[in-house]
Design a protein around this motif. Sequence first.
Motif, PDB file in Angstrom:
ATOM      1  N   PHE A   1      -4.122   8.727  15.379  1.00  0.00           N
ATOM      2  CA  PHE A   1      -3.392   8.008  16.502  1.00  0.00           C
ATOM      3  C   PHE A   1      -2.426   8.760  17.142  1.00  0.00           C
ATOM      4  CE2 PHE A   1      -5.781   4.689  14.397  1.00  0.00           C
ATOM      5  CZ  PHE A   1      -5.870   3.715  15.311  1.00  0.00           C
ATOM      6  N   ALA A   2      -1.920   8.738  18.418  1.00  0.00           N
ATOM      7  CA  ALA A   2      -1.170   9.320  18.830  1.00  0.00           C
ATOM      8  C   ALA A   2       0.105   9.205  18.611  1.00  0.00           C
ATOM      9  CB  ALA A   2      -1.193   9.372  20.441  1.00  0.00           C
ATOM     10  N   SER A   3       0.440   7.985  18.134  1.00  0.00           N
ATOM     11  CA  SER A   3       1.956   7.339  17.670  1.00  0.00           C
ATOM     12  C   SER A   3       2.006   6.371  16.475  1.00  0.00           C
ATOM     13  CB  SER A   3       2.772   6.915  18.812  1.00  0.00           C
ATOM     14  OG  SER A   3       2.181   5.824  19.342  1.00  0.00           O
ATOM     15  N   VAL A   4       3.044   6.050  16.092  1.00  0.00           N
ATOM     16  CA  VAL A   4       3.307   5.116  15.057  1.00  0.00           C
ATOM     17  C   VAL A   4       2.626   3.809  15.606  1.00  0.00           C
ATOM     18  CG1 VAL A   4       4.773   3.821  13.498  1.00  0.00           C
ATOM     19  CG2 VAL A   4       4.593   6.364  13.528  1.00  0.00           C
ATOM     20  N   ALA A   5       3.350   3.406  16.931  1.00  0.00           N
ATOM     21  CA  ALA A   5       3.286   2.234  17.494  1.00  0.00           C
ATOM     22  C   ALA A   5       1.795   2.137  17.848  1.00  0.00           C
ATOM     23  CB  ALA A   5       4.279   2.493  18.868  1.00  0.00           C
TER      24      ALA A   5
ATOM     25  N   ALA B   1      -5.859  -7.190  10.858  1.00  0.00           N
ATOM     26  CA  ALA B   1      -5.479  -6.655   9.508  1.00  0.00           C
ATOM     27  C   ALA B   1      -4.688  -7.430   8.746  1.00  0.00           C
ATOM     28  CB  ALA B   1      -5.002  -5.207   9.524  1.00  0.00           C
ATOM     29  N   ALA B   2      -5.442  -7.901   7.511  1.00  0.00           N
ATOM     30  CA  ALA B   2      -4.760  -8.794   6.835  1.00  0.00           C
ATOM     31  C   ALA B   2      -3.427  -8.477   6.131  1.00  0.00           C
ATOM     32  CB  ALA B   2      -5.748  -9.330   5.489  1.00  0.00           C
ATOM     33  N   GLU B   3      -3.495  -7.108   5.805  1.00  0.00           N
ATOM     34  CA  GLU B   3      -2.232  -6.467   5.366  1.00  0.00           C
ATOM     35  C   GLU B   3      -1.974  -5.029   6.003  1.00  0.00           C
ATOM     36  OE1 GLU B   3      -1.952  -6.552   1.198  1.00  0.00           O
ATOM     37  OE2 GLU B   3      -2.959  -8.291   1.097  1.00  0.00           O
ATOM     38  N   ILE B   4      -0.850  -4.683   6.264  1.00  0.00           N
ATOM     39  CA  ILE B   4      -0.571  -3.105   6.757  1.00  0.00           C
ATOM     40  C   ILE B   4       0.439  -2.460   5.891  1.00  0.00           C
ATOM     41  CG2 ILE B   4       0.045  -2.033   8.764  1.00  0.00           C
ATOM     42  CD1 ILE B   4      -0.433  -4.448  10.579  1.00  0.00           C
ATOM     43  N   PHE B   5       0.186  -1.463   5.516  1.00  0.00           N
ATOM     44  CA  PHE B   5       1.099  -0.520   4.882  1.00  0.00           C
ATOM     45  C   PHE B   5       1.391   0.731   5.745  1.00  0.00           C
ATOM     46  CE2 PHE B   5       1.553   3.406   2.450  1.00  0.00           C
ATOM     47  CZ  PHE B   5       2.830   2.978   1.568  1.00  0.00           C
ATOM     48  N   LEU B   6       2.571   1.086   5.665  1.00  0.00           N
ATOM     49  CA  LEU B   6       3.079   2.225   6.474  1.00  0.00           C
ATOM     50  C   LEU B   6       4.172   3.037   5.501  1.00  0.00           C
ATOM     51  CD1 LEU B   6       3.582   3.377   9.232  1.00  0.00           C
ATOM     52  CD2 LEU B   6       5.820   2.162   9.264  1.00  0.00           C
ATOM     53  N   GLY B   7       3.588   4.296   5.453  1.00  0.00           N
ATOM     54  CA  GLY B   7       4.485   5.403   4.733  1.00  0.00           C
ATOM     55  C   GLY B   7       4.005   6.807   4.656  1.00  0.00           C
ATOM     56  N   GLY B   8       4.353   7.479   3.764  1.00  0.00           N
ATOM     57  CA  GLY B   8       4.198   9.013   3.509  1.00  0.00           C
ATOM     58  C   GLY B   8       5.175   9.959   3.828  1.00  0.00           C
ATOM     59  N   SER B   9       6.229   9.138   4.686  1.00  0.00           N
ATOM     60  CA  SER B   9       7.135  10.122   5.199  1.00  0.00           C
ATOM     61  C   SER B   9       8.691   9.332   5.457  1.00  0.00           C
ATOM     62  CB  SER B   9       6.733  11.052   6.020  1.00  0.00           C
ATOM     63  OG  SER B   9       8.029  11.613   6.747  1.00  0.00           O
ATOM     64  N   PHE B  10       9.912   9.800   5.069  1.00  0.00           N
ATOM     65  CA  PHE B  10      10.801   9.136   5.781  1.00  0.00           C
ATOM     66  C   PHE B  10      10.725   8.911   7.089  1.00  0.00           C
ATOM     67  CE2 PHE B  10      13.156   9.763   1.736  1.00  0.00           C
ATOM     68  CZ  PHE B  10      13.740   8.631   1.662  1.00  0.00           C
ATOM     69  N   TYR B  11      10.228   9.953   7.917  1.00  0.00           N
ATOM     70  CA  TYR B  11      10.222   9.909   9.513  1.00  0.00           C
ATOM     71  C   TYR B  11       9.216   9.159   9.825  1.00  0.00           C
ATOM     72  CZ  TYR B  11      12.625  14.167   7.889  1.00  0.00           C
ATOM     73  OH  TYR B  11      13.472  15.130   7.185  1.00  0.00           O
ATOM     74  N   ILE B  12       8.280   8.676   9.080  1.00  0.00           N
ATOM     75  CA  ILE B  12       7.293   7.858   9.669  1.00  0.00           C
ATOM     76  C   ILE B  12       7.921   6.439   9.493  1.00  0.00           C
ATOM     77  CG2 ILE B  12       5.216   6.564   9.062  1.00  0.00           C
ATOM     78  CD1 ILE B  12       4.451   9.356  10.215  1.00  0.00           C
ATOM     79  N   VAL B  13       8.457   6.177   8.414  1.00  0.00           N
ATOM     80  CA  VAL B  13       9.031   4.793   8.151  1.00  0.00           C
ATOM     81  C   VAL B  13      10.301   4.642   9.351  1.00  0.00           C
ATOM     82  CG1 VAL B  13      10.236   3.312   6.566  1.00  0.00           C
ATOM     83  CG2 VAL B  13       8.246   4.525   5.791  1.00  0.00           C
TER      84      VAL B  13
END
Length: 422
Positions: A391-395, A406-418
Amino acid sequence: MTTRHLSYTEALHDLMTNYPAFKTLGAGAYHAGLESTIELSRRFGHPHAAYRTVHVGGTNGKGTTSSLIASALQESGLRTGLYTSPHLKDFRERMRVDGEMISGESVADILQTYHSMRPADDFTPSFFELTTVMALEHFRREKVDVAVVEVGLGGRLDSTNIINPDLCVVTNISLDHTAILGDTIEQIAAEKGGIFKPGTRAIIGEAEAGVRKVFERCAGETGTPLLYASDDTSIQIDVAADGCVHVAASPFGSFDTALRGSYQTANVRTAISALASLRDAGYNLSDDAVARGFLRVADTLHGRWEMHNGVLCDSGHNEAAWRHTSAYLAERGSRITAIIGFCADKDVAAIADMLPSTVEYYCVAAHTPRAIPAAELQAMLAGRGLHAKAFASVAEAIEEARKKNAAEIFLGGSFYIVAEYL
């Protein structure tokens, strides 16, 4: 002639533009030595000498452990500074007094003070060197009783290592920043153990046998008493059905915490061990104050297994952190959509190897030159038989996950992503 005062916007632009920063340059922004920081500190009159300090290093969990210790000290009636990095949403998060971020006016004033004492032919400190001394100066101006100072990177040559703390803490050791710290855990442990000070106790959160040998060698060279939190049977911690970490027994009694996730149990244990050591050293810490501190830490600690508008966010960004994250994703299986992105200087291949195949992955890239491109990450995961989209962006990734319910969403991998999401 009246000197025009910097605005906060101008000060922030100056800091982010004119001083080498790890976020943009990676290892190129790292100054291997304390000379610049010591000189900056000298110009400000060595501000850290005006109050007590606690120094917290390690590979993972040092931000959480620092925040827990600071919150408990604050609840005990001590005016408490907290210096952490990186920030998620606002630069001012890095410097707090009793939980309150430094004001924009104070950032501008301290930076202007630095400019006024800087010769035209002066050296250029790194972003982290300058912001470290800014934090130490802010704590002096705010007349703190004690400051909890988180190591930025490594320990021995980290800018924060100019302080003379009442206690040193090392949370754990795993492979991270290998281009700078070394490519074995023993080499990294030697760098982390570089914060040990003569006669000052050091609390070690977790350490395998080989790492213990390194710490014991470092401690022998500096005359540092060592205590391993993982060996303390008086501290018993469990995780409730809702994922919240509960302290069943400790020197401060039993109490709930605001933290979630099994991986936080080690951080809680390490913080309790550190606080018990501080109490032994004469700090007036009541059981109730420590319990309140561990509950109220959520007011200032963000991006660590944090639920935000229906998205579970975690800033864990290396292989050791992802052992826990991957296990959690495997438990959730097809119920969860994982939006992930990493910096290219991490061992992303090792992380990809441990990802469960039952999860759908949305690959994104943070707005930093160090980010691995989303399409490259997607290809790496697809090559391992994982279901992944770029995807082109987090948003955009969040929007798609919500669109498909989606029943649940996880976001992570980097401070900058969060940080981008928050």
